[in-house]
Design an enzyme around this catalytic site. Structure first.
Site, PDB file in Angstrom:
ATOM      1  N   HIS A   1      -1.409   3.885   0.375  1.00 47.64           N
ATOM      2  CA  HIS A   1      -1.697   2.734  -0.011  1.00 47.64           C
ATOM      3  C   HIS A   1      -1.819   2.377  -1.343  1.00 47.64           C
ATOM      4  CE1 HIS A   1      -4.160  -0.928   0.378  1.00 47.64           C
ATOM      5  NE2 HIS A   1      -4.899  -0.678   1.167  1.00 47.64           N
TER       6      HIS A   1
ATOM      7  N   TYR B   1      -6.561  -1.456  -5.103  1.00 52.36           N
ATOM      8  CA  TYR B   1      -7.270  -0.402  -4.859  1.00 52.36           C
ATOM      9  C   TYR B   1      -6.677   0.761  -5.940  1.00 52.36           C
ATOM     10  CZ  TYR B   1      -9.277  -2.174  -0.819  1.00 52.36           C
ATOM     11  OH  TYR B   1     -10.201  -2.845  -0.018  1.00 52.36           O
TER      12      TYR B   1
ATOM     13  N   HIS C   1      -3.291  -4.193  -2.770  1.00 47.56           N
ATOM     14  CA  HIS C   1      -4.592  -4.797  -2.826  1.00 47.56           C
ATOM     15  C   HIS C   1      -5.716  -4.556  -3.858  1.00 47.56           C
ATOM     16  CE1 HIS C   1      -3.906  -5.000   1.759  1.00 47.56           C
ATOM     17  NE2 HIS C   1      -2.573  -5.533   1.180  1.00 47.56           N
TER      18      HIS C   1
END
Length: 369
Positions: A176, A181, A179
């Site tokens: 990931h 993060y 976004h």
């Protein structure tokens, strides 16, 4: 509601996809969606059944909700699943078994929330949020910048997660990097003010992501698929961009390809929006054109409102999606909210049962359908 198959056939989405050892029955991906039904960070039997139901109803690849890597500040919440520790990994092993028994394929998403975590958050209330410069997404100083040693330890934690994913029988692993993060906080100039090798220009800011991919590749070997998810937008700024031009996007993507990314999962809020002026290509299309790698498209597929709006949404046509597929802009399509509330969404779309599709309601977040 407009019939999903009224004008354009969706059957190309249900053709097999093959990438090395990863053989999928179709191009439908369950997008990663944080659910928070894993008390103590341990996925339960209900979580395993939740994912199994999607496999039973013809989802080609399931990407799990974000799972915390082995770091005390990786997640924010006591019911967010972890991807380390004996009990949590046993829980994920059961998820894999159930999905495979139903004929599905599954990849865990490895996650660290970075500076989106607030001081005092569970599960480790004493752990401070960490990030490249210790800055919240809004720019305030919250903690000290990560040291080089701490960065290396985080890279190792991602690699450990990837190795465990392969050991537990997962079919791929997703990193990931989207976004706002942790990984994205390194990539984004707004949150990365470092002047060492992990900061500065786009190449330096991408180094953390590159080292993670390299370490994961070393941990899993040459044939285990690595998916990298990224976005331009952040949870705090929908208009943010890490690449303002196709040339900058190439500068970002090329080292990740060289590091070992097999598939790019390009997160947008609205899949139909062009990414750069002068071209109709969206982020998935540009990424595939530049990198030569398969891409996963995502962003309000089959619904008339984006998920970040916090509202409900009505079902809508897939004509625009299929037009982009016919133009070879993407290889797989990730569906979030529609699959969150209806395990049989893919099956219904495949069989032309548009009248059975349901509008999205925020209340569905409270259940594991």
């Amino acid at each position: 509601m407009k019939n999903l198959t009224e004008h354009t056939t969706v059957q190309p989405l249900f053709q097999p996809f093959q990438l090395g050892a990863l053989a999928l029955s179709n191009r439908i991906v369950m997008a990663p969606m944080t659910r928070g039904f894993s008390p103590g960070g341990i996925p339960t039997e209900d979580v395993a059944s939740y994912y199994r139901r999607r496999a039973e109803h013809d989802v080609g690849l399931i990407v799990t909700e974000g799972t915390g890597i082995n770091h005390p500040a990786s997640v924010s919440g006591s019911s967010i699943p972890l991807f380390y520790g004996e009990k949590a990994l046993q829980g994920w092993e059961q998820v894999v078994k159930e999905v495979h028994t139903a004929g599905g394929k599954i990849a865990p998403q490895l996650w660290h929330v970075g500076m989106t975590r607030s001081p005092g958050d569970e599960p480790n209330t004493e752990a401070m949020p960490v990030g490249p410069s210790g800055l919240a997404l809004t720019g305030e100083k919250v903690s000290e910048p990560l040291t080089t040693k701490e960065i290396h330890d985080l890279v190792s934690a991602y690699a450990q997660g990837a190795a465990d994913a392969k050991r537990l029988g997962f079919d791929a692993v997703e990193i990931h990097g989207a976004h706002g993060y942790l990984i994205d906080q390194f990539i984004w100039s707004h949150t990365n003010h470092r002047t060492d090798e992990y900061g500065g220009d786009l190449k330096g800011r991408t180094r953390f992501a590159v080292e993670i991919v390299e370490a994961c590749r070393e941990a899993v070997g040459p044939d285990f698929p690595i998916i990298f998810r990224f976005s331009q937008w952040k949870m705090s700024d929908y208009k943010a961009k890490i690449a303002e031009t196709p040339e900058e996007l190439e500068e970002f993507l090329t080292p990740l390809v060289e590091a070992g990314v097999d598939i790019f999962h390009t997160s947008t809020r609205r899949f139909w929006e062009p990414e750069f002026e002068g071209s109709d290509l969206n982020l998935a299309g540009w990424t595939k054109k530049i990198s030569g790698k398969p891409t996963i498209i995502v962003g309000s597929i089959g619904l008339n409102g984006e998920f970040t709006s916090g509202a409900g949404a009505e079902t809508t046509s897939l004509d625009g999606l299929m037009e982009r597929f016919q133009h070879d802009e993407f290889d797989m399509a990730a569906v979030g909210r529609s699959l969150l509330m209806d395990p049989a969404w893919a099956e219904k779309v495949r069989d032309g049962r548009a009248d059975e599709l349901q509008a999205y309601s925020r209340e569905s977040l409270n259940n594991l359908y």
